[in-house]
Scaffold this motif. Structure first.
Motif, PDB file in Angstrom:
ATOM      1  N   SER A  73      -1.816  -9.379  -4.357  1.00 19.07           N
ATOM      2  CA  SER A  73      -1.688  -8.284  -5.308  1.00 19.07           C
ATOM      3  C   SER A  73      -2.438  -7.036  -4.831  1.00 19.07           C
ATOM      4  O   SER A  73      -1.895  -5.924  -4.860  1.00 19.07           O
ATOM      5  CB  SER A  73      -2.206  -8.736  -6.680  1.00 19.07           C
ATOM      6  N   LEU A  74      -3.665  -7.204  -4.385  1.00 21.36           N
ATOM      7  CA  LEU A  74      -4.446  -6.069  -3.894  1.00 21.36           C
ATOM      8  C   LEU A  74      -3.835  -5.467  -2.632  1.00 21.36           C
ATOM      9  O   LEU A  74      -3.772  -4.241  -2.485  1.00 21.36           O
ATOM     10  CB  LEU A  74      -5.893  -6.478  -3.635  1.00 21.36           C
ATOM     11  N   LEU A  75      -3.378  -6.310  -1.731  1.00 16.01           N
ATOM     12  CA  LEU A  75      -2.739  -5.831  -0.512  1.00 16.01           C
ATOM     13  C   LEU A  75      -1.498  -5.010  -0.851  1.00 16.01           C
ATOM     14  O   LEU A  75      -1.290  -3.918  -0.301  1.00 16.01           O
ATOM     15  CB  LEU A  75      -2.384  -7.010   0.399  1.00 16.01           C
ATOM     16  N   GLN A  76      -0.708  -5.501  -1.785  1.00 17.90           N
ATOM     17  CA  GLN A  76       0.494  -4.787  -2.195  1.00 17.90           C
ATOM     18  C   GLN A  76       0.135  -3.437  -2.808  1.00 17.90           C
ATOM     19  O   GLN A  76       0.761  -2.420  -2.487  1.00 17.90           O
ATOM     20  CB  GLN A  76       1.285  -5.626  -3.191  1.00 17.90           C
ATOM     21  N   GLN A  77      -0.893  -3.383  -3.654  1.00 17.91           N
ATOM     22  CA  GLN A  77      -1.324  -2.115  -4.263  1.00 17.91           C
ATOM     23  C   GLN A  77      -1.764  -1.114  -3.197  1.00 17.91           C
ATOM     24  O   GLN A  77      -1.379   0.054  -3.228  1.00 17.91           O
ATOM     25  CB  GLN A  77      -2.486  -2.348  -5.227  1.00 17.91           C
ATOM     26  N   ILE A  78      -2.568  -1.581  -2.266  1.00 22.37           N
ATOM     27  CA  ILE A  78      -3.097  -0.705  -1.224  1.00 22.37           C
ATOM     28  C   ILE A  78      -1.981  -0.204  -0.311  1.00 22.37           C
ATOM     29  O   ILE A  78      -1.904   0.983   0.014  1.00 22.37           O
ATOM     30  CB  ILE A  78      -4.195  -1.430  -0.417  1.00 22.37           C
ATOM     31  N   MET A  79      -1.112  -1.104   0.102  1.00 19.00           N
ATOM     32  CA  MET A  79      -0.064  -0.747   1.054  1.00 19.00           C
ATOM     33  C   MET A  79       1.042   0.105   0.427  1.00 19.00           C
ATOM     34  O   MET A  79       1.742   0.815   1.140  1.00 19.00           O
ATOM     35  CB  MET A  79       0.549  -2.006   1.678  1.00 19.00           C
ATOM     36  N   SER A  80       1.211   0.058  -0.887  1.00 15.33           N
ATOM     37  CA  SER A  80       2.295   0.818  -1.519  1.00 15.33           C
ATOM     38  C   SER A  80       1.856   2.197  -1.999  1.00 15.33           C
ATOM     39  O   SER A  80       2.682   2.976  -2.443  1.00 15.33           O
ATOM     40  CB  SER A  80       2.883   0.020  -2.690  1.00 15.33           C
ATOM     41  N   GLU A 114     -14.581 -18.653   4.466  1.00 16.51           N
ATOM     42  CA  GLU A 114     -13.526 -19.244   3.625  1.00 16.51           C
ATOM     43  C   GLU A 114     -13.901 -19.163   2.151  1.00 16.51           C
ATOM     44  O   GLU A 114     -13.056 -18.894   1.306  1.00 16.51           O
ATOM     45  CB  GLU A 114     -13.249 -20.694   4.033  1.00 16.51           C
ATOM     46  N   LYS A 115     -15.184 -19.363   1.842  1.00 18.26           N
ATOM     47  CA  LYS A 115     -15.649 -19.278   0.452  1.00 18.26           C
ATOM     48  C   LYS A 115     -15.607 -17.854  -0.073  1.00 18.26           C
ATOM     49  O   LYS A 115     -15.421 -17.628  -1.261  1.00 18.26           O
ATOM     50  CB  LYS A 115     -17.078 -19.810   0.343  1.00 18.26           C
ATOM     51  N   ALA A 116     -15.797 -16.863   0.796  1.00 16.31           N
ATOM     52  CA  ALA A 116     -15.851 -15.459   0.384  1.00 16.31           C
ATOM     53  C   ALA A 116     -14.462 -14.843   0.224  1.00 16.31           C
ATOM     54  O   ALA A 116     -14.322 -13.808  -0.436  1.00 16.31           O
ATOM     55  CB  ALA A 116     -16.655 -14.648   1.400  1.00 16.31           C
ATOM     56  N   LYS A 117     -13.451 -15.471   0.807  1.00 17.89           N
ATOM     57  CA  LYS A 117     -12.107 -14.898   0.756  1.00 17.89           C
ATOM     58  C   LYS A 117     -11.577 -14.857  -0.676  1.00 17.89           C
ATOM     59  O   LYS A 117     -11.936 -15.678  -1.511  1.00 17.89           O
ATOM     60  CB  LYS A 117     -11.156 -15.719   1.641  1.00 17.89           C
ATOM     61  N   LEU A 118     -10.721 -13.883  -0.926  1.00 18.18           N
ATOM     62  CA  LEU A 118     -10.073 -13.762  -2.229  1.00 18.18           C
ATOM     63  C   LEU A 118      -9.048 -14.875  -2.409  1.00 18.18           C
ATOM     64  O   LEU A 118      -8.442 -15.309  -1.428  1.00 18.18           O
ATOM     65  CB  LEU A 118      -9.351 -12.421  -2.329  1.00 18.18           C
ATOM     66  N   PRO A 119      -8.820 -15.302  -3.657  1.00 16.91           N
ATOM     67  CA  PRO A 119      -7.718 -16.240  -3.889  1.00 16.91           C
ATOM     68  C   PRO A 119      -6.404 -15.594  -3.424  1.00 16.91           C
ATOM     69  O   PRO A 119      -6.238 -14.373  -3.491  1.00 16.91           O
ATOM     70  CB  PRO A 119      -7.720 -16.436  -5.407  1.00 16.91           C
ATOM     71  N   ALA A 120      -5.471 -16.418  -2.964  1.00 15.98           N
ATOM     72  CA  ALA A 120      -4.229 -15.928  -2.356  1.00 15.98           C
ATOM     73  C   ALA A 120      -3.479 -14.951  -3.252  1.00 15.98           C
ATOM     74  O   ALA A 120      -3.026 -13.904  -2.786  1.00 15.98           O
ATOM     75  CB  ALA A 120      -3.330 -17.101  -1.979  1.00 15.98           C
ATOM     76  N   ASP A 121      -3.341 -15.250  -4.537  1.00 15.93           N
ATOM     77  CA  ASP A 121      -2.581 -14.357  -5.424  1.00 15.93           C
ATOM     78  C   ASP A 121      -3.290 -13.021  -5.621  1.00 15.93           C
ATOM     79  O   ASP A 121      -2.663 -11.964  -5.643  1.00 15.93           O
ATOM     80  CB  ASP A 121      -2.272 -15.031  -6.762  1.00 15.93           C
ATOM     81  N   GLU A 122      -4.620 -13.034  -5.717  1.00 21.98           N
ATOM     82  CA  GLU A 122      -5.383 -11.790  -5.854  1.00 21.98           C
ATOM     83  C   GLU A 122      -5.297 -10.965  -4.565  1.00 21.98           C
ATOM     84  O   GLU A 122      -5.108  -9.749  -4.602  1.00 21.98           O
ATOM     85  CB  GLU A 122      -6.840 -12.096  -6.189  1.00 21.98           C
TER      86      GLU A 122
END
Length: 155
Positions: free
Chosen positions: A140-147, A129-137
């Motif tokens: 954003s990264l998921l959207q960049q990768i998937m698009s 849980e501590k290592a996970k990215l903040p939700a907005d980041e």
């Protein structure tokens, strides 16, 4: 191919035995593998667990990328392989994680399994849980990768 998704909490007993989550055991059995390879993840404070067939694929990829006459490449290969351990699941679905590895990731007894499609990782409880990215980041990264178009994702 076995697919590991989701996450599950577990506890190590005094000897370091941990029950593999039932849905991961089922995926391992479907992939006809009860043997795992474990090594410390080089990028996070977790242990990676590979079904034997996936481990062998990773080793082939690594070996194919190395120059056998380059001494630095040979050290990389030796270090990667020497820091791995075979894990056999017992009849109850447990694996024995040597205490030095649990200590290496900061786990005492409570751990968390996290699926990563063809592998899964083992974290000290709460550290994922501590290592996970903040939700907005993450979004954003998921959207960049998937698009990205398919051919640019492989570069």
């Amino acid at each position: 191919m076995s697919v590991f998704i989701g996450n599950s909490d577990a506890k190590a007993d005094a000897k370091g035995r941990i029950f593999i989550p039932a849905h991961y055991r089922k995926a391992l059995q479907e992939g006809e593998s009860s043997r795992l390879v474990m090594r410390k993840d080089p990028y996070s404070n977790s242990l990676m667990l590979y079904p034997e067939t996936i481990w062998n694929q990773k080793l082939t990829t690594l070996k194919n990328g190395l120059d056998e006459w380059n001494p630095t490449h040979q050290i990389v290969l030796m270090q990667y392989v020497s820091e791995a351990e075979w894990l056999d699941m017992d009849s109850q679905g447990r694996v024995l994680i040597p205490k030095k590895y649990l200590q290496l990731i900061g786990a005492e007894s409570e751990v968390q399994f996290v699926g990563m499609l063809d592998t899964f990782s083992l974290w000290a409880k709460g550290n994922f849980e501590k290592a996970k990215l903040p939700a907005d980041e993450f979004t954003s990264l998921l959207q960049q990768i998937m698009s990205k178009p398919k051919n640019t994702q492989e570069q």
